[in-house]
Design an enzyme around this catalytic site. Sequence first.
Site, PDB file in Angstrom:
ATOM      1  CE1 TYR A  60      -5.791  -4.206   2.641  1.00  0.00           C
ATOM      2  CE2 TYR A  60      -7.870  -4.084   1.570  1.00  0.00           C
ATOM      3  CZ  TYR A  60      -6.674  -3.362   1.713  1.00  0.00           C
ATOM      4  OH  TYR A  60      -6.533  -2.127   1.559  1.00  0.00           O
ATOM      5  CB  CYS A 106      -5.681 -25.709  16.886  1.00  0.00           C
ATOM      6  SG  CYS A 106      -4.256 -24.546  17.039  1.00  0.00           S
ATOM      7  CD  GLU A 107      -6.740 -19.373  17.110  1.00  0.00           C
ATOM      8  OE1 GLU A 107      -7.935 -18.965  17.747  1.00  0.00           O
ATOM      9  OE2 GLU A 107      -5.806 -19.120  17.472  1.00  0.00           O
ATOM     10  CE1 TYR A 121     -10.568  -6.546   9.749  1.00  0.00           C
ATOM     11  CE2 TYR A 121     -10.410  -7.608   7.982  1.00  0.00           C
ATOM     12  CZ  TYR A 121      -9.778  -6.697   8.696  1.00  0.00           C
ATOM     13  OH  TYR A 121      -8.714  -6.221   8.540  1.00  0.00           O
ATOM     14  NE  ARG A 171     -11.177  -8.640   3.847  1.00  0.00           N
ATOM     15  CZ  ARG A 171     -12.444  -8.574   3.796  1.00  0.00           C
ATOM     16  NH1 ARG A 171     -13.278  -9.480   3.316  1.00  0.00           N
ATOM     17  NH2 ARG A 171     -13.143  -7.291   4.204  1.00  0.00           N
ATOM     18  CD  GLU A 205      -3.326   7.243  -0.408  1.00  0.00           C
ATOM     19  OE1 GLU A 205      -3.740   6.622   0.421  1.00  0.00           O
ATOM     20  OE2 GLU A 205      -2.197   8.117  -0.013  1.00  0.00           O
ATOM     21  N   PRO A 206      -6.302   3.574  -4.438  1.00  0.00           N
ATOM     22  CG  PRO A 206      -6.878   3.042  -6.492  1.00  0.00           C
ATOM     23  CD  PRO A 206      -6.098   3.912  -5.762  1.00  0.00           C
ATOM     24  N   GLY A 207      -6.799   0.319  -3.047  1.00  0.00           N
ATOM     25  CA  GLY A 207      -6.302  -0.917  -2.947  1.00  0.00           C
ATOM     26  C   GLY A 207      -7.216  -2.101  -3.416  1.00  0.00           C
ATOM     27  NE  ARG A 208     -11.991  -3.262   0.825  1.00  0.00           N
ATOM     28  CZ  ARG A 208     -11.732  -4.121   1.844  1.00  0.00           C
ATOM     29  NH1 ARG A 208     -11.934  -5.405   2.049  1.00  0.00           N
ATOM     30  NH2 ARG A 208     -11.553  -3.331   2.889  1.00  0.00           N
TER      31      ARG A 208
HETATM   32  N1  LLP Z   1      -4.654   4.407   1.670  1.00  0.00           N
HETATM   33  C1  LLP Z   1      -4.435   4.395   3.060  1.00  0.00           C
HETATM   34  C2  LLP Z   1      -3.812   5.293   3.660  1.00  0.00           C
HETATM   35  C3  LLP Z   1      -4.945   3.254   3.759  1.00  0.00           C
HETATM   36  O1  LLP Z   1      -4.733   2.976   5.109  1.00  0.00           O
HETATM   37  C4  LLP Z   1      -5.697   2.285   2.979  1.00  0.00           C
HETATM   38  C5  LLP Z   1      -6.179   1.125   3.719  1.00  0.00           C
HETATM   39  C6  LLP Z   1      -5.898   2.332   1.621  1.00  0.00           C
HETATM   40  C7  LLP Z   1      -5.226   3.697   0.993  1.00  0.00           C
HETATM   41  C8  LLP Z   1      -6.453   1.331   0.641  1.00  0.00           C
HETATM   42  O2  LLP Z   1      -7.606   1.290   0.982  1.00  0.00           O
HETATM   43  P1  LLP Z   1      -8.805   0.369   0.124  1.00  0.00           P
HETATM   44  O3  LLP Z   1      -9.023   1.043  -1.119  1.00  0.00           O
HETATM   45  O4  LLP Z   1      -8.130  -0.997  -0.177  1.00  0.00           O
HETATM   46  O5  LLP Z   1     -10.080   0.190   0.809  1.00  0.00           O
HETATM   47  N2  LLP Z   1      -7.579  -5.339   5.983  1.00  0.00           N
HETATM   48  C9  LLP Z   1      -8.966  -4.546   5.914  1.00  0.00           C
HETATM   49  C10 LLP Z   1      -8.769  -3.657   5.199  1.00  0.00           C
HETATM   50  C11 LLP Z   1      -7.808  -2.403   5.659  1.00  0.00           C
HETATM   51  C12 LLP Z   1      -7.637  -1.306   5.194  1.00  0.00           C
HETATM   52  C13 LLP Z   1      -6.481  -0.328   5.640  1.00  0.00           C
HETATM   53  N3  LLP Z   1      -6.068   0.705   5.010  1.00  0.00           N
HETATM   54  C14 LLP Z   1      -9.689  -5.772   5.157  1.00  0.00           C
HETATM   55  O6  LLP Z   1      -9.465  -6.983   4.851  1.00  0.00           O
HETATM   56  O7  LLP Z   1     -10.963  -5.401   4.808  1.00  0.00           O
END
Ligand code: LLP
Length: 419
Positions: free
Chosen positions: A376, A347-348, A320, A316, A277-280
């Site tokens: 993100y 305004c922060e 973070y 971000r 499940e890649p996102g970032r």
């Molecule tokens: N699968 C599940 C169940 C997740 O909770 C997440 C991310 C992913 C896959 C995707 O993960 P990735 O490949 O993107 O690392 N807002 C934060 C990141 C929150 C991630 C939440 N879950 C940031 O900006 O760093």
Amino acid sequence: MIKDYNKYLEYKNGKLFLEDVSLEELAKEFGTPLYVYSASHIRDKAKAYKEAFKDADFHYALKANGNLSIIKLLKEEGFGADIVSGGELRKAIKAGIDPSKIVYAGVGKTVEELKMAIEAGIKMFNVESSMELDILNDMAKNLGKKVNIAIRVNPDVDPKTHPYISTGMKKSKFGVDIKTAYKEYQYAKSLEYLNIVGIHCHIGSQLLDVSPYIEASEKVRELYDKLIKDDFEIKYIDIGGGLGIKYKPEEQEPHPSDLKEAVYPAFKDIKAKLCLEPGRSMIGNAGILITQVQFLKDKGHKHFVIVDAGMNDLIRPSIYGAYHHIIPTNKKHEESYIKTDIVGPICETGDFLAQDREIPVVERGDYLAVLSAGAYGFSMSSNYNIRPRAAEVLVEKGKYKLIRSRETYDYIDYDEAIL
Ligand code: LLP
């Protein structure tokens, strides 16, 4: 080297280009703040994952960036979707992703959301609690449909990333610990409307070092073996997302093949299919946020560059303390540098993109490119301070397309609609 962030990013005659499209020209045409994404970078990432994991199923984590055009692009590359809400389910389906390629994790799925996903017939619910098992079974029964499930296990490993994005530790709200999971599987077997098809595990996000995946995989494998012994048919092992990207100049981005090497020893000889499940890592360094310098302010002891992108556009750094590399779109002042905070109009005090950062001198009206903003970034943006959200543009091989227009004031005046 900016090419280490994105190989399609380069200066030509002092001007910054992404896939041969001038970022300054885009900023002039569409205004700022503006998100720009490189389609070729995303496609390259998809290919890298597919080459590393020859026989896996890929589910793009929509939470990283839910733009319809991006989801469609990844659908073209054969990706399914990992979703966490009804909104993401709708988007995935709108993008043409077959529900049989959608997995759904999340600790707080509502009745309405569960119903949408049951009716759509998704591939797998990644269930996060015992109570969710019961509710899902009851709802499936009422809707006359069997549903596929995995239990999200929490292997209690430290992903060594920011605490807010560590999800696989005992103290976090996600999943159930391995021992309890084993019991939950036995219990789930007794629930008539649930088909047990998988094990799910996601330990955290922005992992630059893949070693925590080794430990997590070993623990998941142990559970898998126990379940197989008990005659469960585990078709999928879903190891989540989490692979990190380069944010700081000194950081090195892991490759999907590094992830493969970490997890394969535990899974190479099993029948179940791996799911990811890649996102970032798909979109992070494909994206750049362009912002325009509004004012310069020298308070003697401290210098500020005030830009038109605020924490509502990219949160971000504020939440973070995340580092995003920031470079000018025009190299005209390369010889002289200033140490400055780059801040937004919100305004922060927490509204900053960078603190105590050395950048080439800038003037009012110049543009800055905030790197690694594809994941993100827009997806966590908001209308705070009643600011319309940014526009988004996709570039590919010298061409560009607006993929989301800048919000108008009419759009954000939603409360007026009910007056
Ligand atoms: N699968 C599940 C169940 C997740 O909770 C997440 C991310 C992913 C896959 C995707 O993960 P990735 O490949 O993107 O690392 N807002 C934060 C990141 C929150 C991630 C939440 N879950 C940031 O900006 O760093």
